[in-house]
Design a protein around this motif. Structure first.
Motif, PDB file in Angstrom:
ATOM      1  N   SER A  82       0.831  -1.201   0.000  1.00  0.00           N
ATOM      2  CA  SER A  82       0.000   0.000   0.000  1.00  0.00           C
ATOM      3  C   SER A  82       0.867   1.253   0.000  1.00  0.00           C
ATOM      4  O   SER A  82       1.765   1.396   0.845  1.00  0.00           O
ATOM      5  N   HIS A  83       0.596   2.174  -0.914  1.00  0.00           N
ATOM      6  CA  HIS A  83       1.322   3.448  -0.947  1.00  0.00           C
ATOM      7  C   HIS A  83       1.121   4.230   0.341  1.00  0.00           C
ATOM      8  O   HIS A  83       1.945   5.082   0.668  1.00  0.00           O
ATOM      9  N   LYS A  84       0.058   3.943   1.067  1.00  0.00           N
ATOM     10  CA  LYS A  84      -0.217   4.669   2.312  1.00  0.00           C
ATOM     11  C   LYS A  84       0.856   4.421   3.370  1.00  0.00           C
ATOM     12  O   LYS A  84       0.987   5.200   4.304  1.00  0.00           O
ATOM     13  N   SER A  85       1.620   3.362   3.235  1.00  0.00           N
ATOM     14  CA  SER A  85       2.679   3.052   4.201  1.00  0.00           C
ATOM     15  C   SER A  85       4.009   3.697   3.841  1.00  0.00           C
ATOM     16  O   SER A  85       4.901   3.789   4.688  1.00  0.00           O
ATOM     17  N   HIS A  86       4.162   4.123   2.616  1.00  0.00           N
ATOM     18  CA  HIS A  86       5.472   4.517   2.107  1.00  0.00           C
ATOM     19  C   HIS A  86       6.117   5.666   2.880  1.00  0.00           C
ATOM     20  O   HIS A  86       7.297   5.602   3.207  1.00  0.00           O
ATOM     21  N   GLN A  87       5.377   6.698   3.169  1.00  0.00           N
ATOM     22  CA  GLN A  87       5.978   7.835   3.859  1.00  0.00           C
ATOM     23  C   GLN A  87       6.407   7.449   5.271  1.00  0.00           C
ATOM     24  O   GLN A  87       7.464   7.875   5.743  1.00  0.00           O
ATOM     25  N   ALA A  88       5.616   6.620   5.934  1.00  0.00           N
ATOM     26  CA  ALA A  88       5.984   6.175   7.291  1.00  0.00           C
ATOM     27  C   ALA A  88       7.286   5.377   7.254  1.00  0.00           C
ATOM     28  O   ALA A  88       8.139   5.530   8.136  1.00  0.00           O
ATOM     29  N   VAL A  89       7.460   4.535   6.261  1.00  0.00           N
ATOM     30  CA  VAL A  89       8.715   3.775   6.128  1.00  0.00           C
ATOM     31  C   VAL A  89       9.862   4.736   5.839  1.00  0.00           C
ATOM     32  O   VAL A  89      10.927   4.642   6.456  1.00  0.00           O
ATOM     33  N   ALA A  90       9.653   5.671   4.929  1.00  0.00           N
ATOM     34  CA  ALA A  90      10.705   6.640   4.586  1.00  0.00           C
ATOM     35  C   ALA A  90      11.106   7.465   5.808  1.00  0.00           C
ATOM     36  O   ALA A  90      12.289   7.767   5.991  1.00  0.00           O
ATOM     37  N   ASP A  91      10.148   7.809   6.644  1.00  0.00           N
ATOM     38  CA  ASP A  91      10.418   8.630   7.830  1.00  0.00           C
ATOM     39  C   ASP A  91      10.989   7.835   9.004  1.00  0.00           C
ATOM     40  O   ASP A  91      11.431   8.416   9.985  1.00  0.00           O
ATOM     41  N   SER A  92      10.978   6.516   8.918  1.00  0.00           N
ATOM     42  CA  SER A  92      11.345   5.658  10.054  1.00  0.00           C
ATOM     43  C   SER A  92      12.842   5.540  10.295  1.00  0.00           C
ATOM     44  O   SER A  92      13.254   5.065  11.353  1.00  0.00           O
ATOM     45  N   GLY A  93      13.658   5.921   9.330  1.00  0.00           N
ATOM     46  CA  GLY A  93      15.101   5.729   9.460  1.00  0.00           C
ATOM     47  C   GLY A  93      15.578   4.384   8.915  1.00  0.00           C
ATOM     48  O   GLY A  93      16.780   4.121   8.867  1.00  0.00           O
ATOM     49  N   LEU A  94      14.666   3.543   8.507  1.00  0.00           N
ATOM     50  CA  LEU A  94      15.024   2.215   8.010  1.00  0.00           C
ATOM     51  C   LEU A  94      15.854   2.275   6.731  1.00  0.00           C
ATOM     52  O   LEU A  94      16.734   1.438   6.509  1.00  0.00           O
ATOM     53  N   LEU A  95      15.602   3.276   5.904  1.00  0.00           N
ATOM     54  CA  LEU A  95      16.314   3.354   4.627  1.00  0.00           C
ATOM     55  C   LEU A  95      17.822   3.504   4.817  1.00  0.00           C
ATOM     56  O   LEU A  95      18.607   3.059   3.978  1.00  0.00           O
ATOM     57  N   GLN A  96      18.231   4.103   5.923  1.00  0.00           N
ATOM     58  CA  GLN A  96      19.659   4.238   6.194  1.00  0.00           C
ATOM     59  C   GLN A  96      20.301   2.881   6.488  1.00  0.00           C
ATOM     60  O   GLN A  96      21.514   2.735   6.395  1.00  0.00           O
ATOM     61  N   MET A  97      19.500   1.896   6.832  1.00  0.00           N
ATOM     62  CA  MET A  97      20.009   0.545   7.119  1.00  0.00           C
ATOM     63  C   MET A  97      20.107  -0.322   5.867  1.00  0.00           C
ATOM     64  O   MET A  97      20.581  -1.453   5.937  1.00  0.00           O
ATOM     65  N   MET A  98      19.644   0.170   4.736  1.00  0.00           N
ATOM     66  CA  MET A  98      19.581  -0.667   3.534  1.00  0.00           C
ATOM     67  C   MET A  98      20.918  -1.296   3.149  1.00  0.00           C
ATOM     68  O   MET A  98      20.945  -2.473   2.819  1.00  0.00           O
ATOM     69  N   PRO A  99      22.038  -0.575   3.194  1.00  0.00           N
ATOM     70  CA  PRO A  99      23.291  -1.256   2.840  1.00  0.00           C
ATOM     71  C   PRO A  99      23.551  -2.495   3.706  1.00  0.00           C
ATOM     72  O   PRO A  99      23.927  -3.545   3.180  1.00  0.00           O
ATOM     73  N   GLN A 100      23.321  -2.400   5.010  1.00  0.00           N
ATOM     74  CA  GLN A 100      23.532  -3.553   5.888  1.00  0.00           C
ATOM     75  C   GLN A 100      22.513  -4.659   5.609  1.00  0.00           C
ATOM     76  O   GLN A 100      22.852  -5.840   5.603  1.00  0.00           O
ATOM     77  N   LEU A 101      21.267  -4.277   5.368  1.00  0.00           N
ATOM     78  CA  LEU A 101      20.230  -5.278   5.125  1.00  0.00           C
ATOM     79  C   LEU A 101      20.460  -6.000   3.799  1.00  0.00           C
ATOM     80  O   LEU A 101      20.176  -7.195   3.685  1.00  0.00           O
TER      81      LEU A 101
END
Length: 166
Positions: A82-101
């Motif tokens: 759902s696109h409705k979740s996208h901004q919450a994920v972007a704001d969560s700080g998770l994207l900074q973990m992508m290289p490790q994940l």
């Protein structure tokens, strides 16, 4: 199946399940996460999970054990349908973990790639995703991955990114 999940929705049980995702008792928290992962496949349940801040709880357990990381990413993979979740994920700080994940074991990498595929379909997130930063990460995945679903998710992410840049 789907009927049982909708019954949980109507009983208001999804709210309690979301709150149990990051509970101190690891076994109970993992069971709650699995139930939420399954529920998130149903559009009505997914909307209810998003309304109960499931993204925040899922991101919290991504920082846990390897099993919790996999469960958190599986839930995020299903929520980001759902696109409705996208901004919450972007704001969560998770994207900074992508290289490790993306360097983690294959099952974690696959879930992270699938989530990025969903997020990259949203043109409003290109800046938050780092747009061009994802390109080398997806090439890294494609050069090191033999798992076909993960390769497909990485390639789809690149296709999505290319559609947002002239």
């Amino acid at each position: 199946g789907a009927r049982a999940l909708l019954e949980l929705l109507h009983l208001g049980a999804l709210d309690r399940l979301v709150r149990l995702i990051d509970f101190e008792d690891a076994a109970l928290a993992e069971d709650a996460a699995v139930a939420c992962i399954n529920a998130a496949l149903q559009p009505q349940c997914r909307a209810a999970l998003l309304a109960k801040n499931a993204v925040r709880h899922a991101v919290q357990i991504v920082h846990g054990t390897e099993r919790q990381r996999g469960l958190g990413l599986a839930l995020l993979q299903n929520l980001t349908i759902s696109h409705k979740s996208h901004q919450a994920v972007a704001d969560s700080g998770l994207l900074q973990m992508m290289p490790q994940l993306l360097e983690a074991q294959s099952s974690v990498r696959h879930k992270a790639c699938a989530m990025l595929q969903h997020l990259s379909s949203n043109p409003e997130l290109m800046q938050a995703l780092g747009g061009s930063m994802l390109i080398p990460l997806m090439f890294f995945v494609m050069s090191s991955e033999v798992d076909e679903p993960c390769l497909c998710a990485a390639l789809s992410t690149l296709v999505n990114i290319s559609s947002h840049f002239p």
